[in-house]
Design a protein around this motif. Structure first.
Motif, PDB file in Angstrom:
ATOM      1  N   LEU A   1       0.855  -1.184   0.000  1.00 31.13           N
ATOM      2  CA  LEU A   1       0.000   0.000   0.000  1.00 31.13           C
ATOM      3  C   LEU A   1       0.888   1.231   0.000  1.00 31.13           C
ATOM      4  N   VAL A   2       0.769   2.047  -1.026  1.00 33.81           N
ATOM      5  CA  VAL A   2       1.548   3.271  -1.152  1.00 33.81           C
ATOM      6  C   VAL A   2       0.606   4.442  -0.876  1.00 33.81           C
ATOM      7  N   LEU A   3       0.682   4.981   0.338  1.00 31.41           N
ATOM      8  CA  LEU A   3      -0.203   6.067   0.763  1.00 31.41           C
ATOM      9  C   LEU A   3       0.469   7.403   0.480  1.00 31.41           C
ATOM     10  N   VAL A   4      -0.229   8.284  -0.221  1.00 31.09           N
ATOM     11  CA  VAL A   4       0.310   9.594  -0.572  1.00 31.09           C
ATOM     12  C   VAL A   4      -0.601  10.684  -0.030  1.00 31.09           C
ATOM     13  N   ARG A   5      -0.020  11.589   0.741  1.00 25.87           N
ATOM     14  CA  ARG A   5      -0.791  12.756   1.163  1.00 25.87           C
ATOM     15  C   ARG A   5      -0.910  13.712  -0.020  1.00 25.87           C
ATOM     16  N   HIS A   6      -2.041  14.383  -0.124  1.00 23.56           N
ATOM     17  CA  HIS A   6      -2.258  15.317  -1.234  1.00 23.56           C
ATOM     18  C   HIS A   6      -1.163  16.386  -1.292  1.00 23.56           C
ATOM     19  N   ALA A   7      -0.984  16.976  -2.452  1.00 24.28           N
ATOM     20  CA  ALA A   7      -0.037  18.065  -2.638  1.00 24.28           C
ATOM     21  C   ALA A   7      -0.531  19.321  -1.918  1.00 24.28           C
ATOM     22  N   GLN A   8       0.312  20.341  -1.868  1.00 25.15           N
ATOM     23  CA  GLN A   8      -0.041  21.564  -1.133  1.00 25.15           C
ATOM     24  C   GLN A   8      -1.368  22.135  -1.623  1.00 25.15           C
ATOM     25  N   ALA A   9      -2.261  22.362  -0.677  1.00 19.46           N
ATOM     26  CA  ALA A   9      -3.550  22.983  -0.985  1.00 19.46           C
ATOM     27  C   ALA A   9      -3.429  24.498  -0.779  1.00 19.46           C
ATOM     28  N   SER A  10      -4.556  25.185  -0.864  1.00 18.54           N
ATOM     29  CA  SER A  10      -4.537  26.656  -0.854  1.00 18.54           C
ATOM     30  C   SER A  10      -4.771  27.196   0.551  1.00 18.54           C
ATOM     31  N   PHE A  11      -3.766  27.040   1.400  1.00 19.76           N
ATOM     32  CA  PHE A  11      -3.838  27.513   2.784  1.00 19.76           C
ATOM     33  C   PHE A  11      -4.064  29.019   2.802  1.00 19.76           C
ATOM     34  N   GLY A  12      -5.041  29.472   3.604  1.00 18.37           N
ATOM     35  CA  GLY A  12      -5.319  30.892   3.738  1.00 18.37           C
ATOM     36  C   GLY A  12      -6.259  31.455   2.690  1.00 18.37           C
ATOM     37  N   ALA A  13      -6.607  30.668   1.672  1.00 15.03           N
ATOM     38  CA  ALA A  13      -7.532  31.128   0.639  1.00 15.03           C
ATOM     39  C   ALA A  13      -8.964  30.818   1.058  1.00 15.03           C
ATOM     40  N   ASP A  14      -9.921  31.439   0.369  1.00 19.76           N
ATOM     41  CA  ASP A  14     -11.331  31.176   0.672  1.00 19.76           C
ATOM     42  C   ASP A  14     -11.684  29.716   0.415  1.00 19.76           C
ATOM     43  N   ASP A  15     -11.059  29.123  -0.589  1.00 21.55           N
ATOM     44  CA  ASP A  15     -11.295  27.720  -0.916  1.00 21.55           C
ATOM     45  C   ASP A  15      -9.995  26.954  -0.736  1.00 21.55           C
ATOM     46  N   TYR A  16      -9.854  26.316   0.421  1.00 24.27           N
ATOM     47  CA  TYR A  16      -8.643  25.544   0.698  1.00 24.27           C
ATOM     48  C   TYR A  16      -8.524  24.317  -0.192  1.00 24.27           C
ATOM     49  N   ASP A  17      -9.674  23.747  -0.570  1.00 28.54           N
ATOM     50  CA  ASP A  17      -9.696  22.439  -1.215  1.00 28.54           C
ATOM     51  C   ASP A  17      -9.363  22.500  -2.707  1.00 28.54           C
ATOM     52  N   ARG A  18      -8.238  23.060  -3.030  1.00 32.88           N
ATOM     53  CA  ARG A  18      -7.698  23.034  -4.395  1.00 32.88           C
ATOM     54  C   ARG A  18      -6.191  23.225  -4.284  1.00 32.88           C
ATOM     55  N   LEU A  19      -5.465  22.663  -5.224  1.00 32.40           N
ATOM     56  CA  LEU A  19      -4.013  22.735  -5.148  1.00 32.40           C
ATOM     57  C   LEU A  19      -3.512  24.140  -5.468  1.00 32.40           C
ATOM     58  N   SER A  20      -2.449  24.526  -4.785  1.00 29.84           N
ATOM     59  CA  SER A  20      -1.726  25.738  -5.138  1.00 29.84           C
ATOM     60  C   SER A  20      -0.879  25.443  -6.383  1.00 29.84           C
ATOM     61  N   GLU A  21      -0.265  26.476  -6.925  1.00 30.40           N
ATOM     62  CA  GLU A  21       0.619  26.256  -8.065  1.00 30.40           C
ATOM     63  C   GLU A  21       1.783  25.337  -7.677  1.00 30.40           C
ATOM     64  N   LEU A  22       2.316  25.546  -6.465  1.00 29.32           N
ATOM     65  CA  LEU A  22       3.373  24.657  -5.988  1.00 29.32           C
ATOM     66  C   LEU A  22       2.841  23.241  -5.827  1.00 29.32           C
ATOM     67  N   GLY A  23       1.615  23.121  -5.347  1.00 28.62           N
ATOM     68  CA  GLY A  23       1.016  21.801  -5.181  1.00 28.62           C
ATOM     69  C   GLY A  23       0.946  21.030  -6.489  1.00 28.62           C
ATOM     70  N   TRP A  24       0.589  21.709  -7.564  1.00 20.34           N
ATOM     71  CA  TRP A  24       0.565  21.051  -8.871  1.00 20.34           C
ATOM     72  C   TRP A  24       1.961  20.560  -9.249  1.00 20.34           C
ATOM     73  N   ARG A  25       2.969  21.381  -8.993  1.00 19.94           N
ATOM     74  CA  ARG A  25       4.332  20.964  -9.321  1.00 19.94           C
ATOM     75  C   ARG A  25       4.746  19.769  -8.475  1.00 19.94           C
TER      76      ARG A  25
END
Length: 220
Positions: free
Chosen positions: A4-28
């Motif tokens: 089982l290879v468990l991966v935590r999601h990439a960086q989300a949008s901390f401090g934004a109105d909608d946290y539940d989406r990746l930041s540009e760094l998160g996509w990278r």
């Protein structure tokens, strides 16, 4: 035994109105992880992810980095707790801290999470820790029952920490301590069978450990 290879999601949008989406760094970060898997010829017999947007976007980034399509099966039991609701229950009438002081935010979050795991949190409506733990471990049981030999699981820090705390036999507060250490796109590995499960590694980020990627290690 299955891997089982468990991966935590990439960086989300901390401090934004909608946290539940990746930041540009998160996509990278997610694409880099996919490139790392591709470089090592990694293949997965099954892919399972939570139903949050940041889970799906992380899987999309991994697939782009691997240069292939990854079809994932959603399991909402792998979703994160609602941190906003837990913080509100902990703070009561006190205002949320203003500004972008991450250290203060996570100090207060740690207090709230300890109260949550201890079942001493306030009366505001929130998912009891016992129910959260039960659903996450239910998802783990389903993963262990699969015939697949290698399963990629994209989830969040709380569920991954809950699984690892169970595997290692740690006290319940260990969920909080491990959770707040989890890195974005960190890899945790387990060997699992129907009667036995073993810890292999926790929170590895080899795809970020490069001189040209200094400053890309994140926790939110």
């Amino acid at each position: 035994m299955a891997e089982l290879v468990l991966v935590r999601h990439a960086q989300a949008s901390f401090g934004a109105d909608d946290y539940d989406r990746l930041s540009e760094l998160g996509w990278r970060q997610s694409r880099w992880l996919g490139e790392y898997f591709a470089e090592r010829g990694a293949a997965f017999d099954a892919v399972v992810l939570g139903s949050l947007r940041r889970h799906a976007q992380t899987l999309t980034g991994i697939a782009e980095g691997m240069g292939r399509t990854l079809e994932g099966e959603e399991d909402a039991r792998l979703n994160e707790y609602d941190s906003h609701t837990l913080l509100r229950a902990h703070l009561g009438e006190k205002p949320f801290p203003q500004g972008s002081d991450r250290r203060e935010h996570f100090r207060i979050l740690r207090e709230a999470l300890y109260s949550w795991t201890d079942a001493t949190l306030g009366d505001a409506p929130h998912e009891p820790f016992a129910e959260f733990r039960s659903r996450v471990l239910g998802a783990l049981a389903s993963l262990r029952a699969r015939p697949a030999k290698r399963v990629l699981v994209v989830s969040s820090g709380g569920p991954i920490a809950t699984i690892l705390t169970e595997v290692l036999g740690m006290p319940q507060r260990g969920v909080v301590d491990l959770n707040l250490q989890t890195r974005n796109t960190g890899i945790t590995e387990l060997q699992a069978g129907k009667t036995r499960i073993q810890f292999v590694s926790f929170n590895n980020v080899p795809h970020l450990d490069r001189p040209d990627r200094a400053g890309t290690l994140t926790y939110s």
